[in-house]
Design an enzyme around this catalytic site. Structure first.
Site, PDB file in Angstrom:
ATOM      1  N   HIS A   1       0.854  -1.192   0.000  1.00 61.79           N
ATOM      2  CA  HIS A   1       0.000   0.000   0.000  1.00 61.79           C
ATOM      3  C   HIS A   1       0.888   1.239   0.000  1.00 61.79           C
ATOM      4  CE1 HIS A   1      -1.120   3.243   2.884  1.00 61.79           C
ATOM      5  NE2 HIS A   1      -2.132   3.389   2.049  1.00 61.79           N
TER       6      HIS A   1
ATOM      7  N   ASN B   1       0.199   5.748  -0.207  1.00 58.76           N
ATOM      8  CA  ASN B   1      -0.581   6.928  -0.578  1.00 58.76           C
ATOM      9  C   ASN B   1       0.128   8.178  -0.109  1.00 58.76           C
ATOM     10  OD1 ASN B   1      -2.174   8.428   1.777  1.00 58.76           O
ATOM     11  ND2 ASN B   1      -2.071   6.258   2.305  1.00 58.76           N
TER      12      ASN B   1
ATOM     13  N   ARG C   1      -0.941  12.559   0.017  1.00 58.33           N
ATOM     14  CA  ARG C   1      -2.075  13.454  -0.186  1.00 58.33           C
ATOM     15  C   ARG C   1      -1.801  14.822   0.431  1.00 58.33           C
ATOM     16  NH1 ARG C   1      -2.818   9.729   3.623  1.00 58.33           N
ATOM     17  NH2 ARG C   1      -3.197  10.424   5.757  1.00 58.33           N
TER      18      ARG C   1
END
Length: 300
Positions: A132, A134, A136
């Site tokens: 995983h 991410n 942002r």
């Protein structure tokens, strides 16, 4: 009030989009290489790209993104690489969540803007770890911050693979400590260990990585540079593990272990993950939010 120029928002959103493009291209290149058994007769996997739209309560446009999902590849059983740029007004539950995190004034002005990239990969071969990542950026009229991270989720653990992944996560952190800060990697590793923990199973969902949120040192350029560093280290952290394990022989028992481990992953994402909760509560495309779920899982 803490504001950020439109140029900086554009810079962040564009960079997340560019990172998405690079990762998609790299994963398709992996699929084009000689296929490992028993999937040699399958065509090389390709991403299906679907634009997503977010609609405000009054029916107005509230941004959107790209949902990019590859299913049934020769190496990747399912992988999603999503990019989004959304805006609008936070609902009551989201406002309360922001207030609980120390963001003031949301009831008076609940506007928000957010952009980022989110990736989850579930692999064919049980010896290749799931992963995983991410990164942002989030903005309200009252605060802005960056967040993200990456963690490795093997069902069959190899200490040397874990060491390689963590070494790359440390490289992402090195040189980005703010003035007076020491040991960013150690702190974010500990944060990941705490965040990616499944309380009802009394265990972690994988072997960790790094995690951070609410990053606002007051220096937007420095915080954005660190966030880019996290994204830049992802492919060097993950692809060597794919290349090492993609053709390694595996048994039905190995596959069973993988499917049970995927059940843990699904439990975590549906019960605890902040991004899943925010995406669903803020009205984003449910398919894009839930693309992290594995294609197949098992519970004993």
């Amino acid at each position: 009030m803490t504001d950020i120029s439109k140029t900086r928002k554009r810079d962040a959103a564009d960079w997340f989009h560019e990172l998405r493009d690079r990762i998609v291209a790299a994963f398709e290149t992996v699929e084009d290489a000689d296929a490992p058994r028993p999937f040699a007769d399958l065509p090389a996997g390709r991403f299906e790209v679907t634009p997503t739209r977010r609609t405000a309560d009054d029916g107005s446009d509230a941004g959107g993104g790209l949902m990019s999902v590859m299913r049934g590849g020769r190496v990747f059983e399912k992988v999603g690489v999503n990019w989004s740029e959304v805006h609008g007004h936070l609902g009551d539950r989201a406002q309360k969540a922001m207030a609980a995190r120390g963001v003031p004034g949301m009831a008076d002005d609940p506007r928000f803007w957010a952009s980022g990239i989110s990736l989850v990969a579930h692999m064919r071969n049980p010896h290749v770890p799931a992963v995983h990542m991410n990164t942002r950026m989030f903005w309200t009229p009252h605060a802005w911050w960056f967040g993200g991270g990456s963690d490795l989720n093997p069902c069959l653990e190899y200490p040397e693979d874990t060491a390689h992944f963590h070494a790359r996560m440390q490289q992402a952190c090195d040189g980005h400590e703010a003035e007076g800060e020491a040991g960013r990697y150690a702190r974010l590793k500990a944060w990941a260990d705490e965040y990616f923990y499944i309380p009802h199973r009394k265990r972690a969902r994988g072997v960790g990585g790094i995690f951070y949120d609410d990053l606002n040192t007051g220096d937007w350029d420095a915080d954005f540079a660190f966030t880019r560093s996290v994204g830049e280290q992802f492919l060097p952290a993950f692809l060597p593990l794919v290349e090492k394990r993609r053709a390694q022989p595996w048994t039905d028992a190995d596959k069973d272990v993988q499917l049970v481990h995927r059940g843990l992953y699904a439990e975590y994402n549906l019960v605890y993950d902040r991004g899943t909760k925010f995406g669903l509560e803020s009205g984003h495309d449910a398919d894009a939010v839930l693309m992290s779920l594995p294609p197949e899982a098992k519970w004993h």
